[in-house]
Motif scaffolding. Structure first.
Motif, mmCIF file in Angstrom:
data_model
loop_
_atom_site.group_PDB
_atom_site.id
_atom_site.type_symbol
_atom_site.label_atom_id
_atom_site.label_comp_id
_atom_site.label_asym_id
_atom_site.label_seq_id
_atom_site.Cartn_x
_atom_site.Cartn_y
_atom_site.Cartn_z
ATOM 1 N N UNK A 68 0.835 -1.205 0.000
ATOM 2 C CA UNK A 68 0.000 0.000 0.000
ATOM 3 C C UNK A 68 0.868 1.252 0.000
ATOM 4 N N UNK A 69 1.941 1.231 0.796
ATOM 5 C CA UNK A 69 2.884 2.349 0.837
ATOM 6 C C UNK A 69 3.455 2.620 -0.554
ATOM 7 N N UNK A 70 3.882 1.561 -1.246
ATOM 8 C CA UNK A 70 4.479 1.727 -2.568
ATOM 9 C C UNK A 70 3.471 2.318 -3.551
ATOM 10 N N UNK A 71 2.212 1.853 -3.476
ATOM 11 C CA UNK A 71 1.179 2.367 -4.384
ATOM 12 C C UNK A 71 0.931 3.854 -4.138
ATOM 13 N N UNK A 72 0.799 4.232 -2.867
ATOM 14 C CA UNK A 72 0.498 5.628 -2.544
ATOM 15 C C UNK A 72 1.709 6.527 -2.808
ATOM 16 N N UNK A 73 2.898 6.010 -2.588
ATOM 17 C CA UNK A 73 4.121 6.755 -2.881
ATOM 18 C C UNK A 73 4.194 7.029 -4.386
ATOM 19 N N UNK A 74 3.929 6.008 -5.186
ATOM 20 C CA UNK A 74 3.974 6.163 -6.650
ATOM 21 C C UNK A 74 2.936 7.164 -7.127
ATOM 22 N N UNK A 75 1.775 7.141 -6.497
ATOM 23 C CA UNK A 75 0.709 8.058 -6.888
ATOM 24 C C UNK A 75 1.109 9.502 -6.598
ATOM 25 N N UNK A 76 1.814 9.734 -5.501
ATOM 26 C CA UNK A 76 2.181 11.103 -5.117
ATOM 27 C C UNK A 76 3.404 11.598 -5.860
ATOM 28 N N UNK A 77 4.432 10.749 -5.997
ATOM 29 C CA UNK A 77 5.709 11.202 -6.543
ATOM 30 C C UNK A 77 5.972 10.740 -7.977
ATOM 31 N N UNK A 78 5.100 9.893 -8.523
ATOM 32 C CA UNK A 78 5.223 9.507 -9.925
ATOM 33 C C UNK A 78 6.035 8.266 -10.198
ATOM 34 N N UNK A 79 6.775 7.747 -9.218
ATOM 35 C CA UNK A 79 7.586 6.543 -9.365
ATOM 36 C C UNK A 79 7.561 5.758 -8.056
ATOM 37 N N UNK A 80 7.800 4.444 -8.087
ATOM 38 C CA UNK A 80 7.945 3.674 -6.848
ATOM 39 C C UNK A 80 9.116 4.207 -6.033
ATOM 40 N N UNK A 81 9.151 3.941 -4.719
ATOM 41 C CA UNK A 81 10.147 4.561 -3.827
ATOM 42 C C UNK A 81 11.590 4.469 -4.302
ATOM 43 N N UNK A 82 12.070 3.286 -4.613
ATOM 44 C CA UNK A 82 13.485 3.130 -4.959
ATOM 45 C C UNK A 82 13.819 3.840 -6.264
ATOM 46 N N UNK A 83 12.937 3.746 -7.255
ATOM 47 C CA UNK A 83 13.182 4.423 -8.535
ATOM 48 C C UNK A 83 13.165 5.941 -8.357
ATOM 49 N N UNK A 84 12.252 6.425 -7.511
ATOM 50 C CA UNK A 84 12.164 7.861 -7.262
ATOM 51 C C UNK A 84 13.436 8.368 -6.596
ATOM 52 N N UNK A 85 13.939 7.653 -5.609
ATOM 53 C CA UNK A 85 15.160 8.065 -4.918
ATOM 54 C C UNK A 85 16.350 8.029 -5.870
ATOM 55 N N UNK A 86 16.406 7.022 -6.737
ATOM 56 C CA UNK A 86 17.489 6.937 -7.722
ATOM 57 C C UNK A 86 17.453 8.149 -8.657
ATOM 58 N N UNK A 87 16.255 8.534 -9.068
ATOM 59 C CA UNK A 87 16.108 9.706 -9.943
ATOM 60 C C UNK A 87 16.557 10.979 -9.237
ATOM 61 N N UNK A 88 16.139 11.166 -7.965
ATOM 62 C CA UNK A 88 16.493 12.368 -7.220
ATOM 63 C C UNK A 88 18.001 12.463 -6.996
ATOM 64 N N UNK A 89 18.630 11.345 -6.707
ATOM 65 C CA UNK A 89 20.075 11.360 -6.490
ATOM 66 C C UNK A 89 20.830 11.663 -7.784
ATOM 67 N N UNK A 90 20.314 11.158 -8.900
ATOM 68 C CA UNK A 90 20.945 11.442 -10.194
ATOM 69 C C UNK A 90 20.810 12.939 -10.521
ATOM 70 N N UNK A 91 19.631 13.519 -10.223
ATOM 71 C CA UNK A 91 19.427 14.946 -10.464
ATOM 72 C C UNK A 91 20.361 15.767 -9.579
ATOM 73 N N UNK A 92 20.530 15.339 -8.333
ATOM 74 C CA UNK A 92 21.416 16.055 -7.423
ATOM 75 C C UNK A 92 22.868 15.984 -7.901
ATOM 76 N N UNK A 93 23.287 14.837 -8.416
ATOM 77 C CA UNK A 93 24.653 14.702 -8.941
ATOM 78 C C UNK A 93 24.860 15.622 -10.142
ATOM 79 N N UNK A 94 23.838 15.741 -10.982
ATOM 80 C CA UNK A 94 23.941 16.616 -12.158
ATOM 81 C C UNK A 94 24.097 18.070 -11.729
#
Length: 305
Positions: free
Chosen positions: A275-301
């Motif tokens: 349920x957490x993963x579903x609601x997280x994806x709904x709010x942030x657009x990606x599942x938790x781990x993928x979202x964090x990977x994207x944010x860290x890549x953006x921060x590195x850029x």
């Protein structure tokens, strides 16, 4: 009057640029005052707005509260009168003309002090008002803002004059079109005042479950009145409010700690990782781990830019 406003905005822009080292959110010598600078349009930023008075000095910004969008530019100001989970985004900025923002935090006790010392007063019987609004910037309000900001160039004056200028700014807002929405957070017995107590309870206990009857008792309302007034103030139900707090905290934990999504789900109050993963994806657009990977890549850029 327009010429005077433009002159003050130019002065305020120069003052902010003088007191910030670069892009980001910056504290100042006045503990309640913050400056923001961004040299490009930003993606959505999730967080909780504490009670604050905000100005866009250059550029433009959009703040989303539940399903409402509040857009404002140098012609306006924005006020949040209680703690609110929001999504904010700078919509106009460039390296030549960066976004510049001014944020003044305040407390309900400061509002009450202004009401006590003035003839501006709301009645407890007033219905609850949305705790966020955008209003047109008046010349007299901008006068007070620029005098407040100038204190940073005369730090020895801050202890004495900063409280007085803060009071003047709040007084001008209380006199404005949406002043009643600000007044009500300080008027004991008003529905907004009671909803503020419920918000505080949820903020402090977002990771535990609660019954609406429990919140209604805190607000000294019926369950139906609580639900109606809470939505009038925040734009969402108590459960939706709690969910936003949980997911925002989960995202912070995932970014700051080496931990898995299931562990974070339990820590913020979820009983079901799926349920957490579903609601997280709904709010942030990606599942938790993928979202964090994207944010860290953006921060590195950003760091390597």
């Amino acid at each position: 009057m327009i010429e005077r406003i433009n002159k003050h905005q130019d002065e305020l822009a120069k003052l902010i640029e003088r007191h910030v080292p670069g892009d980001g959110v910056h504290t100042t010598a006045i503990p309640s005052l913050f400056f923001m600078r961004h040299s490009k349009v930003t993606g959505p930023s999730y967080g909780v707005y504490k009670p604050c008075f905000c100005i866009v000095v250059q550029g433009a910004k959009e703040v989303c509260l539940a399903q409402e969008r509040f857009k404002y530019s140098p012609a306006d100001y924005l006020v949040a009168s209680v703690d609110l989970p929001v999504i904010a985004q700078v919509t106009e900025a460039s390296s030549d003309v960066p976004y510049l923002g001014f944020k003044l935090k305040f407390t309900p006790s400061q509002i009450l002090e202004v009401l006590t010392d003035s003839q501006v007063r709301a009645l407890p019987k007033e219905s609850a008002k949305r705790a966020m609004f955008v209003s047109h910037m008046e010349s007299s309000l901008l006068d007070a803002v620029i005098r407040f900001a100038r204190l940073l160039d005369n730090p020895e004056d801050i202890p004495v004059l900063a409280p007085l200028f803060t009071k003047e700014i709040l007084y001008k807002v209380l006199q404005g079109q949406h002043g009643v929405a600000l007044e009500q957070i300080a008027i004991e017995g008003s529905s907004t005042y009671r909803i503020r107590d419920v918000i505080e309870h949820i903020m402090n206990n977002f990771d535990r479950s609660f019954r609406l009857e429990e919140l209604a008792e805190i607000a000294r309302m019926s369950v139906s009145s609580l639900h109606r007034h809470f939505k009038e103030v925040t734009g969402m139900s108590p459960i939706q409010f709690q969910k936003q707090l949980r997911l925002q905290q989960a995202r912070r934990l995932l970014l700051s700690e080496s931990t898995d999504a299931a562990d974070v789900a339990f820590r913020v109050g979820y009983e079901s990782p799926s349920q957490f993963s579903r609601e997280y994806s709904r709010m942030f657009g990606l599942p938790p781990i993928e979202d964090v990977r994207r944010l860290r890549a953006q921060n590195d850029q950003t760091i390597n830019a």
